[in-house]
Write an enzyme that holds these catalytic residues in place. Structure first.
Site, PDB file in Angstrom:
ATOM      1  N   PHE A 127     -11.439   9.439  12.662  1.00  0.00           N
ATOM      2  CA  PHE A 127     -12.111  10.676  12.244  1.00  0.00           C
ATOM      3  C   PHE A 127     -11.890  10.984  10.761  1.00  0.00           C
ATOM      4  O   PHE A 127     -12.059  12.119  10.316  1.00  0.00           O
ATOM      5  CB  PHE A 127     -11.687  11.844  13.131  1.00  0.00           C
ATOM      6  CG  PHE A 127     -12.118  11.643  14.558  1.00  0.00           C
ATOM      7  CD1 PHE A 127     -13.457  11.405  14.875  1.00  0.00           C
ATOM      8  CD2 PHE A 127     -11.185  11.624  15.584  1.00  0.00           C
ATOM      9  CE1 PHE A 127     -13.854  11.174  16.183  1.00  0.00           C
ATOM     10  CE2 PHE A 127     -11.580  11.406  16.899  1.00  0.00           C
ATOM     11  CZ  PHE A 127     -12.921  11.168  17.201  1.00  0.00           C
ATOM     12  N   GLU A 177      -7.845   5.684  -4.334  1.00  0.00           N
ATOM     13  CA  GLU A 177      -8.396   6.237  -3.093  1.00  0.00           C
ATOM     14  C   GLU A 177      -8.628   7.728  -3.264  1.00  0.00           C
ATOM     15  O   GLU A 177      -7.795   8.426  -3.831  1.00  0.00           O
ATOM     16  CB  GLU A 177      -7.411   6.109  -1.920  1.00  0.00           C
ATOM     17  CG  GLU A 177      -7.071   4.725  -1.499  1.00  0.00           C
ATOM     18  CD  GLU A 177      -6.062   4.748  -0.340  1.00  0.00           C
ATOM     19  OE1 GLU A 177      -5.951   5.780   0.349  1.00  0.00           O
ATOM     20  OE2 GLU A 177      -5.380   3.732  -0.157  1.00  0.00           O
ATOM     21  N   ASN A 192       0.840  -1.190   0.000  1.00  0.00           N
ATOM     22  CA  ASN A 192       0.000   0.000   0.000  1.00  0.00           C
ATOM     23  C   ASN A 192       0.873   1.238   0.000  1.00  0.00           C
ATOM     24  O   ASN A 192       1.764   1.365   0.838  1.00  0.00           O
ATOM     25  CB  ASN A 192      -0.893   0.043   1.246  1.00  0.00           C
ATOM     26  CG  ASN A 192      -1.935   1.129   1.149  1.00  0.00           C
ATOM     27  OD1 ASN A 192      -2.766   1.108   0.242  1.00  0.00           O
ATOM     28  ND2 ASN A 192      -1.881   2.102   2.046  1.00  0.00           N
ATOM     29  N   GLU A 193       0.636   2.097  -0.968  1.00  0.00           N
ATOM     30  CA  GLU A 193       1.379   3.355  -1.034  1.00  0.00           C
ATOM     31  C   GLU A 193       2.840   3.134  -0.647  1.00  0.00           C
ATOM     32  O   GLU A 193       3.341   3.723   0.331  1.00  0.00           O
ATOM     33  CB  GLU A 193       0.731   4.409  -0.136  1.00  0.00           C
ATOM     34  CG  GLU A 193      -0.639   4.821  -0.615  1.00  0.00           C
ATOM     35  CD  GLU A 193      -1.206   6.025   0.123  1.00  0.00           C
ATOM     36  OE1 GLU A 193      -0.774   6.290   1.257  1.00  0.00           O
ATOM     37  OE2 GLU A 193      -2.082   6.696  -0.430  1.00  0.00           O
TER      38      GLU A 193
END
Ligand code: GLA
Length: 678
Positions: free
Chosen positions: A369, A319, A161-162
């Protein structure tokens, strides 16, 4: 000339199991109980989701103890998705090593430049050169690919991932060894390394490769050529890791393999031009960056760059976010309509797959969040309503498949240039490469001109204009491409501090701007950066800032001159006829209006039509086209109603429009038009 002729696109249509566009998301089912999984899949269907990335951070669940695999959870989730007709973008799960691995092998933890190691407890806590990490990661990939390589739900492999998001640079002894191997392969003998790095300076001459270190923290400046090579090495090491995982996958699966790039303002560590050919699908992650003045312009630049990586073909937005992220100093929510506008912004610039991080908002961990398709409030939320509406729009936009973005202008951009241009000990610390690139790109954005972002040295045939911001480092053969383009009738605009050094970061002597002196017909013998906040009057009534230089004409003519200070009366902007074409040079930072006016003049001279005029400032205009149709995308980033005159079928509202049409504040129109056949 209204379309470019980039070399064959890597992908004209993404496929991935859909006949239209992909609407997808990351899903982290390990954060939820199996009862939630069934609800999630039902809601995914309601939203129109057709591709889901799973197992991106699954390692500690799939391999809870060394060599002990438990695929039961993944089996169930994949089956649930499959039954619902939703495709799987399957992560290899290697991005975040589990605690048992770092406990067994603390030597695989990354080391920063001051020689201290970083602890586990976050993610990507591994040295990219660590053989221990590599062997455990590949064992996991093998087990995963063996199990799911033929599964009918799987449409795409998602390596790690990334790569390099947090651990791009490691300075440990293992990395030092790998760096030396990389240098041996590049330079063969230590004398060549000494020559390339200019080690005669400050008594840095090496007598053996074994003496060479990564650019660890020093008391003074580090050798810039050493830093530049370490940047190249670090990018190559992570690409090598991608290749290792991809090779294992391909032994068990014929499906496309990719990893998610981070073409973004704050990530600079990977030279994706050198990665692109390894990807079966070019995929990017993009988040609006509210630390920038114009986040929507950076979004467009990232999207155009990603399409450049896909050689003009279709690409995947792996994304983005429905609303706020959690990692900026202030995490701004998206206004009503903004999610749709941002998603369409990527589609307008060639994304045929638009996916989000993440499906369901976490309730624990550092990303609790971060926005999601399904927020903490659940379906009873504005986000959910907008997600469902967006899902149905993306389905309607399936007709865009196979169309291409229209671009007459190329902007030359390179990560390697950025590494070199932003090195320390330069004439001014105020000059940041990407800011200069964004400034010129932003002016083209304002003018509604279609832009391809291309690598230094990429073929330029078919473009009317090439824009070359601060191409500080340039290889001879890459400078020659721009020279030939102009000689053959093209138009180039080059800005200051271009052509200065070769690939070794060695200065080209005989006058600046080095490699482009002849093309531009100018000669500069000194840089004169301005003090903080300093500006200089220019003859057209505008002001230059940050940089100035005494430009002597050697064939070019002055377009604008400096109008005060030591350079009073000397050229600031010049134009040169070179062969059949024109080369413009800009020796200072122009104000936004002056930059736009200059570009308009350059484009006019080259016969390129600016597309934004009818709608006005802050309205993004992009066009996609196939043989039969043109789609005009109009994105209103302002808080006022604007008007345009594009007629056709408007796909967001799904109704015809004609004549003068209002576009609401923050609104988006996508207008399908029939192409007139000549
Ligand atoms: C990146 C990562 C995701 C997530 C998001 C949050 O894109 O790939 O795992 O952390 O950032 O914005």
């Amino acid at each position: 000339m209204d379309t470019n002729t980039l070399p064959a696109p890597a992908t004209t249509a993404l496929g991935l199991g859909t006949t239209g566009l992909v609407f997808g998301c990351d899903y982290n089912p390990e954060q939820w109980t199996p009862e939630v999984w069934a609800e999630d899949v039902a809601l995914m269907r309601e939203a129109g989701v057709n591709l889901v990335a799973i197992n991106v951070f699954g390692w500690s669940h799939v391999e809870p103890r060394p060599g002990e695999y438990d695929f039961s959870g993944l089996d169930t989730v994949i089956e649930l998705l499959h039954q619902a007709g939703i495709g799987v973008n399957l992560g290899t799960g290697t991005a975040s090593p589990p605690p048992w691995l770092t406990t067994l092998h603390p030597e695989m933890l990354p080391m920063v430049a001051d020689g201290t190691r970083r602890f586990p407890g976050g993610r990507q806590g591994f040295c990219p050169s660590s053989p221990v990490y590599r062997s455990h990661a590949l064992a996991l990939v093998r087990a995963t690919a063996e199990r799911y390589g033929q599964h009918p739900a799987v449409r795409l492999w998602h390596v790690s991932n990334e790569l390099g998001c947090h651990n791009a640079y490691c300075f440990c002894d293992v990395s030092a060894d790998a760096f030396r191997d990389w240098l041996r392969a590049r330079y063969a003998d230590v004398d060549s390394l000494n020559a390339a790095w200019g080690t005669a300076f400050w008594s840095q001459r090496y007598s053996a490769f074994d003496e060479v270190l990564p650019p660890r923290a020093t008391l003074s400046f580090v050798n810039p050529a050493q830093t530049l090579d370490f940047d190249r090495f670090s990018s190559d090491q992570l690409l090598d890791h991608h290749r290792a995982e991809a090779e294992v996958i391909r032994q068990h699966s014929a499906l496309p393999v990719t990893t998610n790039f981070m073409v973004a303002a704050h990530i600079t560590a990977l030279d994706y031009w050198s990665w692109a050919d390894d990807m079966d699908v070019i995929a990017n992650d993009h988040y609006l960056d509210h630390r920038l003045d114009r986040p929507e312009v950076e979004l467009a630049f990232a999207a155009d760059t990603t399409r450049g990586l896909a050689r003009g073909g279709a690409w995947m937005l792996m994304e983005h976010s429905t609303g706020a992220v959690n990692w900026q100093p202030r995490n701004l929510a998206k206004a009503p309509g903004q999610m749709l506008r941002n998603t369409v912004g990527h589609i307008a610039r060639g994304a045929d797959a638009v996916c989000f991080f993440q499906w369901r908002a976490s309730v624990q961990g550092t990303e609790k969040f971060h926005s999601a398709l399904l927020p903490h409030a659940g379906r009873d939320s504005r986000t959910w309503d907008e997600v469902v509406a967006l899902g149905s729009l993306v389905e309607r936009l399936g007709e865009l498949r196979g169309s291409r973005v229209v671009a007459d202008v190329a902007v030359v951009f390179g990560w390697e240039v950025q590494w070199a241009a932003d090195l320390e000990a330069h004439p001014t610390g105020d000059l940041r490469y990407l800011e200069q690139v964004h400034a010129l790109y932003g002016a083209l954005w304002d003018l509604g001109v279609g832009v391809d972002v291309v690598a230094p040295g990429a073929p330029l045939d078919g473009y009317a204009v090439v824009v070359v911001p601060e191409l500080y480092l340039v290889r001879d053969e890459h400078a020659a491409v721009i020279d030939r383009f102009v000689a053959a009738g093209g138009t180039a605009l080059v800005t200051f501090f271009s052509g200065i050094v070769d690939e070794r970061d060695a200065v080209r002597t005989g006058g600046y701007p080095g490699a482009f002196r002849h093309l531009l017909g100018v000669h500069v013998d000194e840089f004169m950066p301005l003090p903080v906040g300093g500006t200089l009057a220019l003859s057209d009534g505008s002001r230059g800032s940050l940089w100035s230089e005494p430009v002597a004409l050697r064939g070019a003519e002055a377009v604008t001159t400096y109008a005060e200070g030591p350079l009073d009366g000397m050229p600031a902007v010049t134009r040169n006829t070179h062969g059949g074409g024109t080369a413009w040079y800009v020796s200072t930072v122009l104000e936004d209006d002056a930059r736009r006016a200059l570009l308009r003049r350059v484009l006019d001279g080259a016969g390129v039509r600016a597309g934004a005029a009818p709608a006005g400032d802050g309205v993004e205009v992009v066009r996609r086209r196939d043989d039969d149709h043109e789609w005009v995308f109009l994105l209103n980033h302002t808080d006022r109603t604007v008007h345009h005159d594009e007629s056709g079928h408007e796909l967001v509202g799904d109704h015809p429009v004609a004549g003068r049409t209002a576009l609401a504040p923050g609104g988006t129109h996508i207008i399908r038009q029939d192409r007139k056949r000549s």
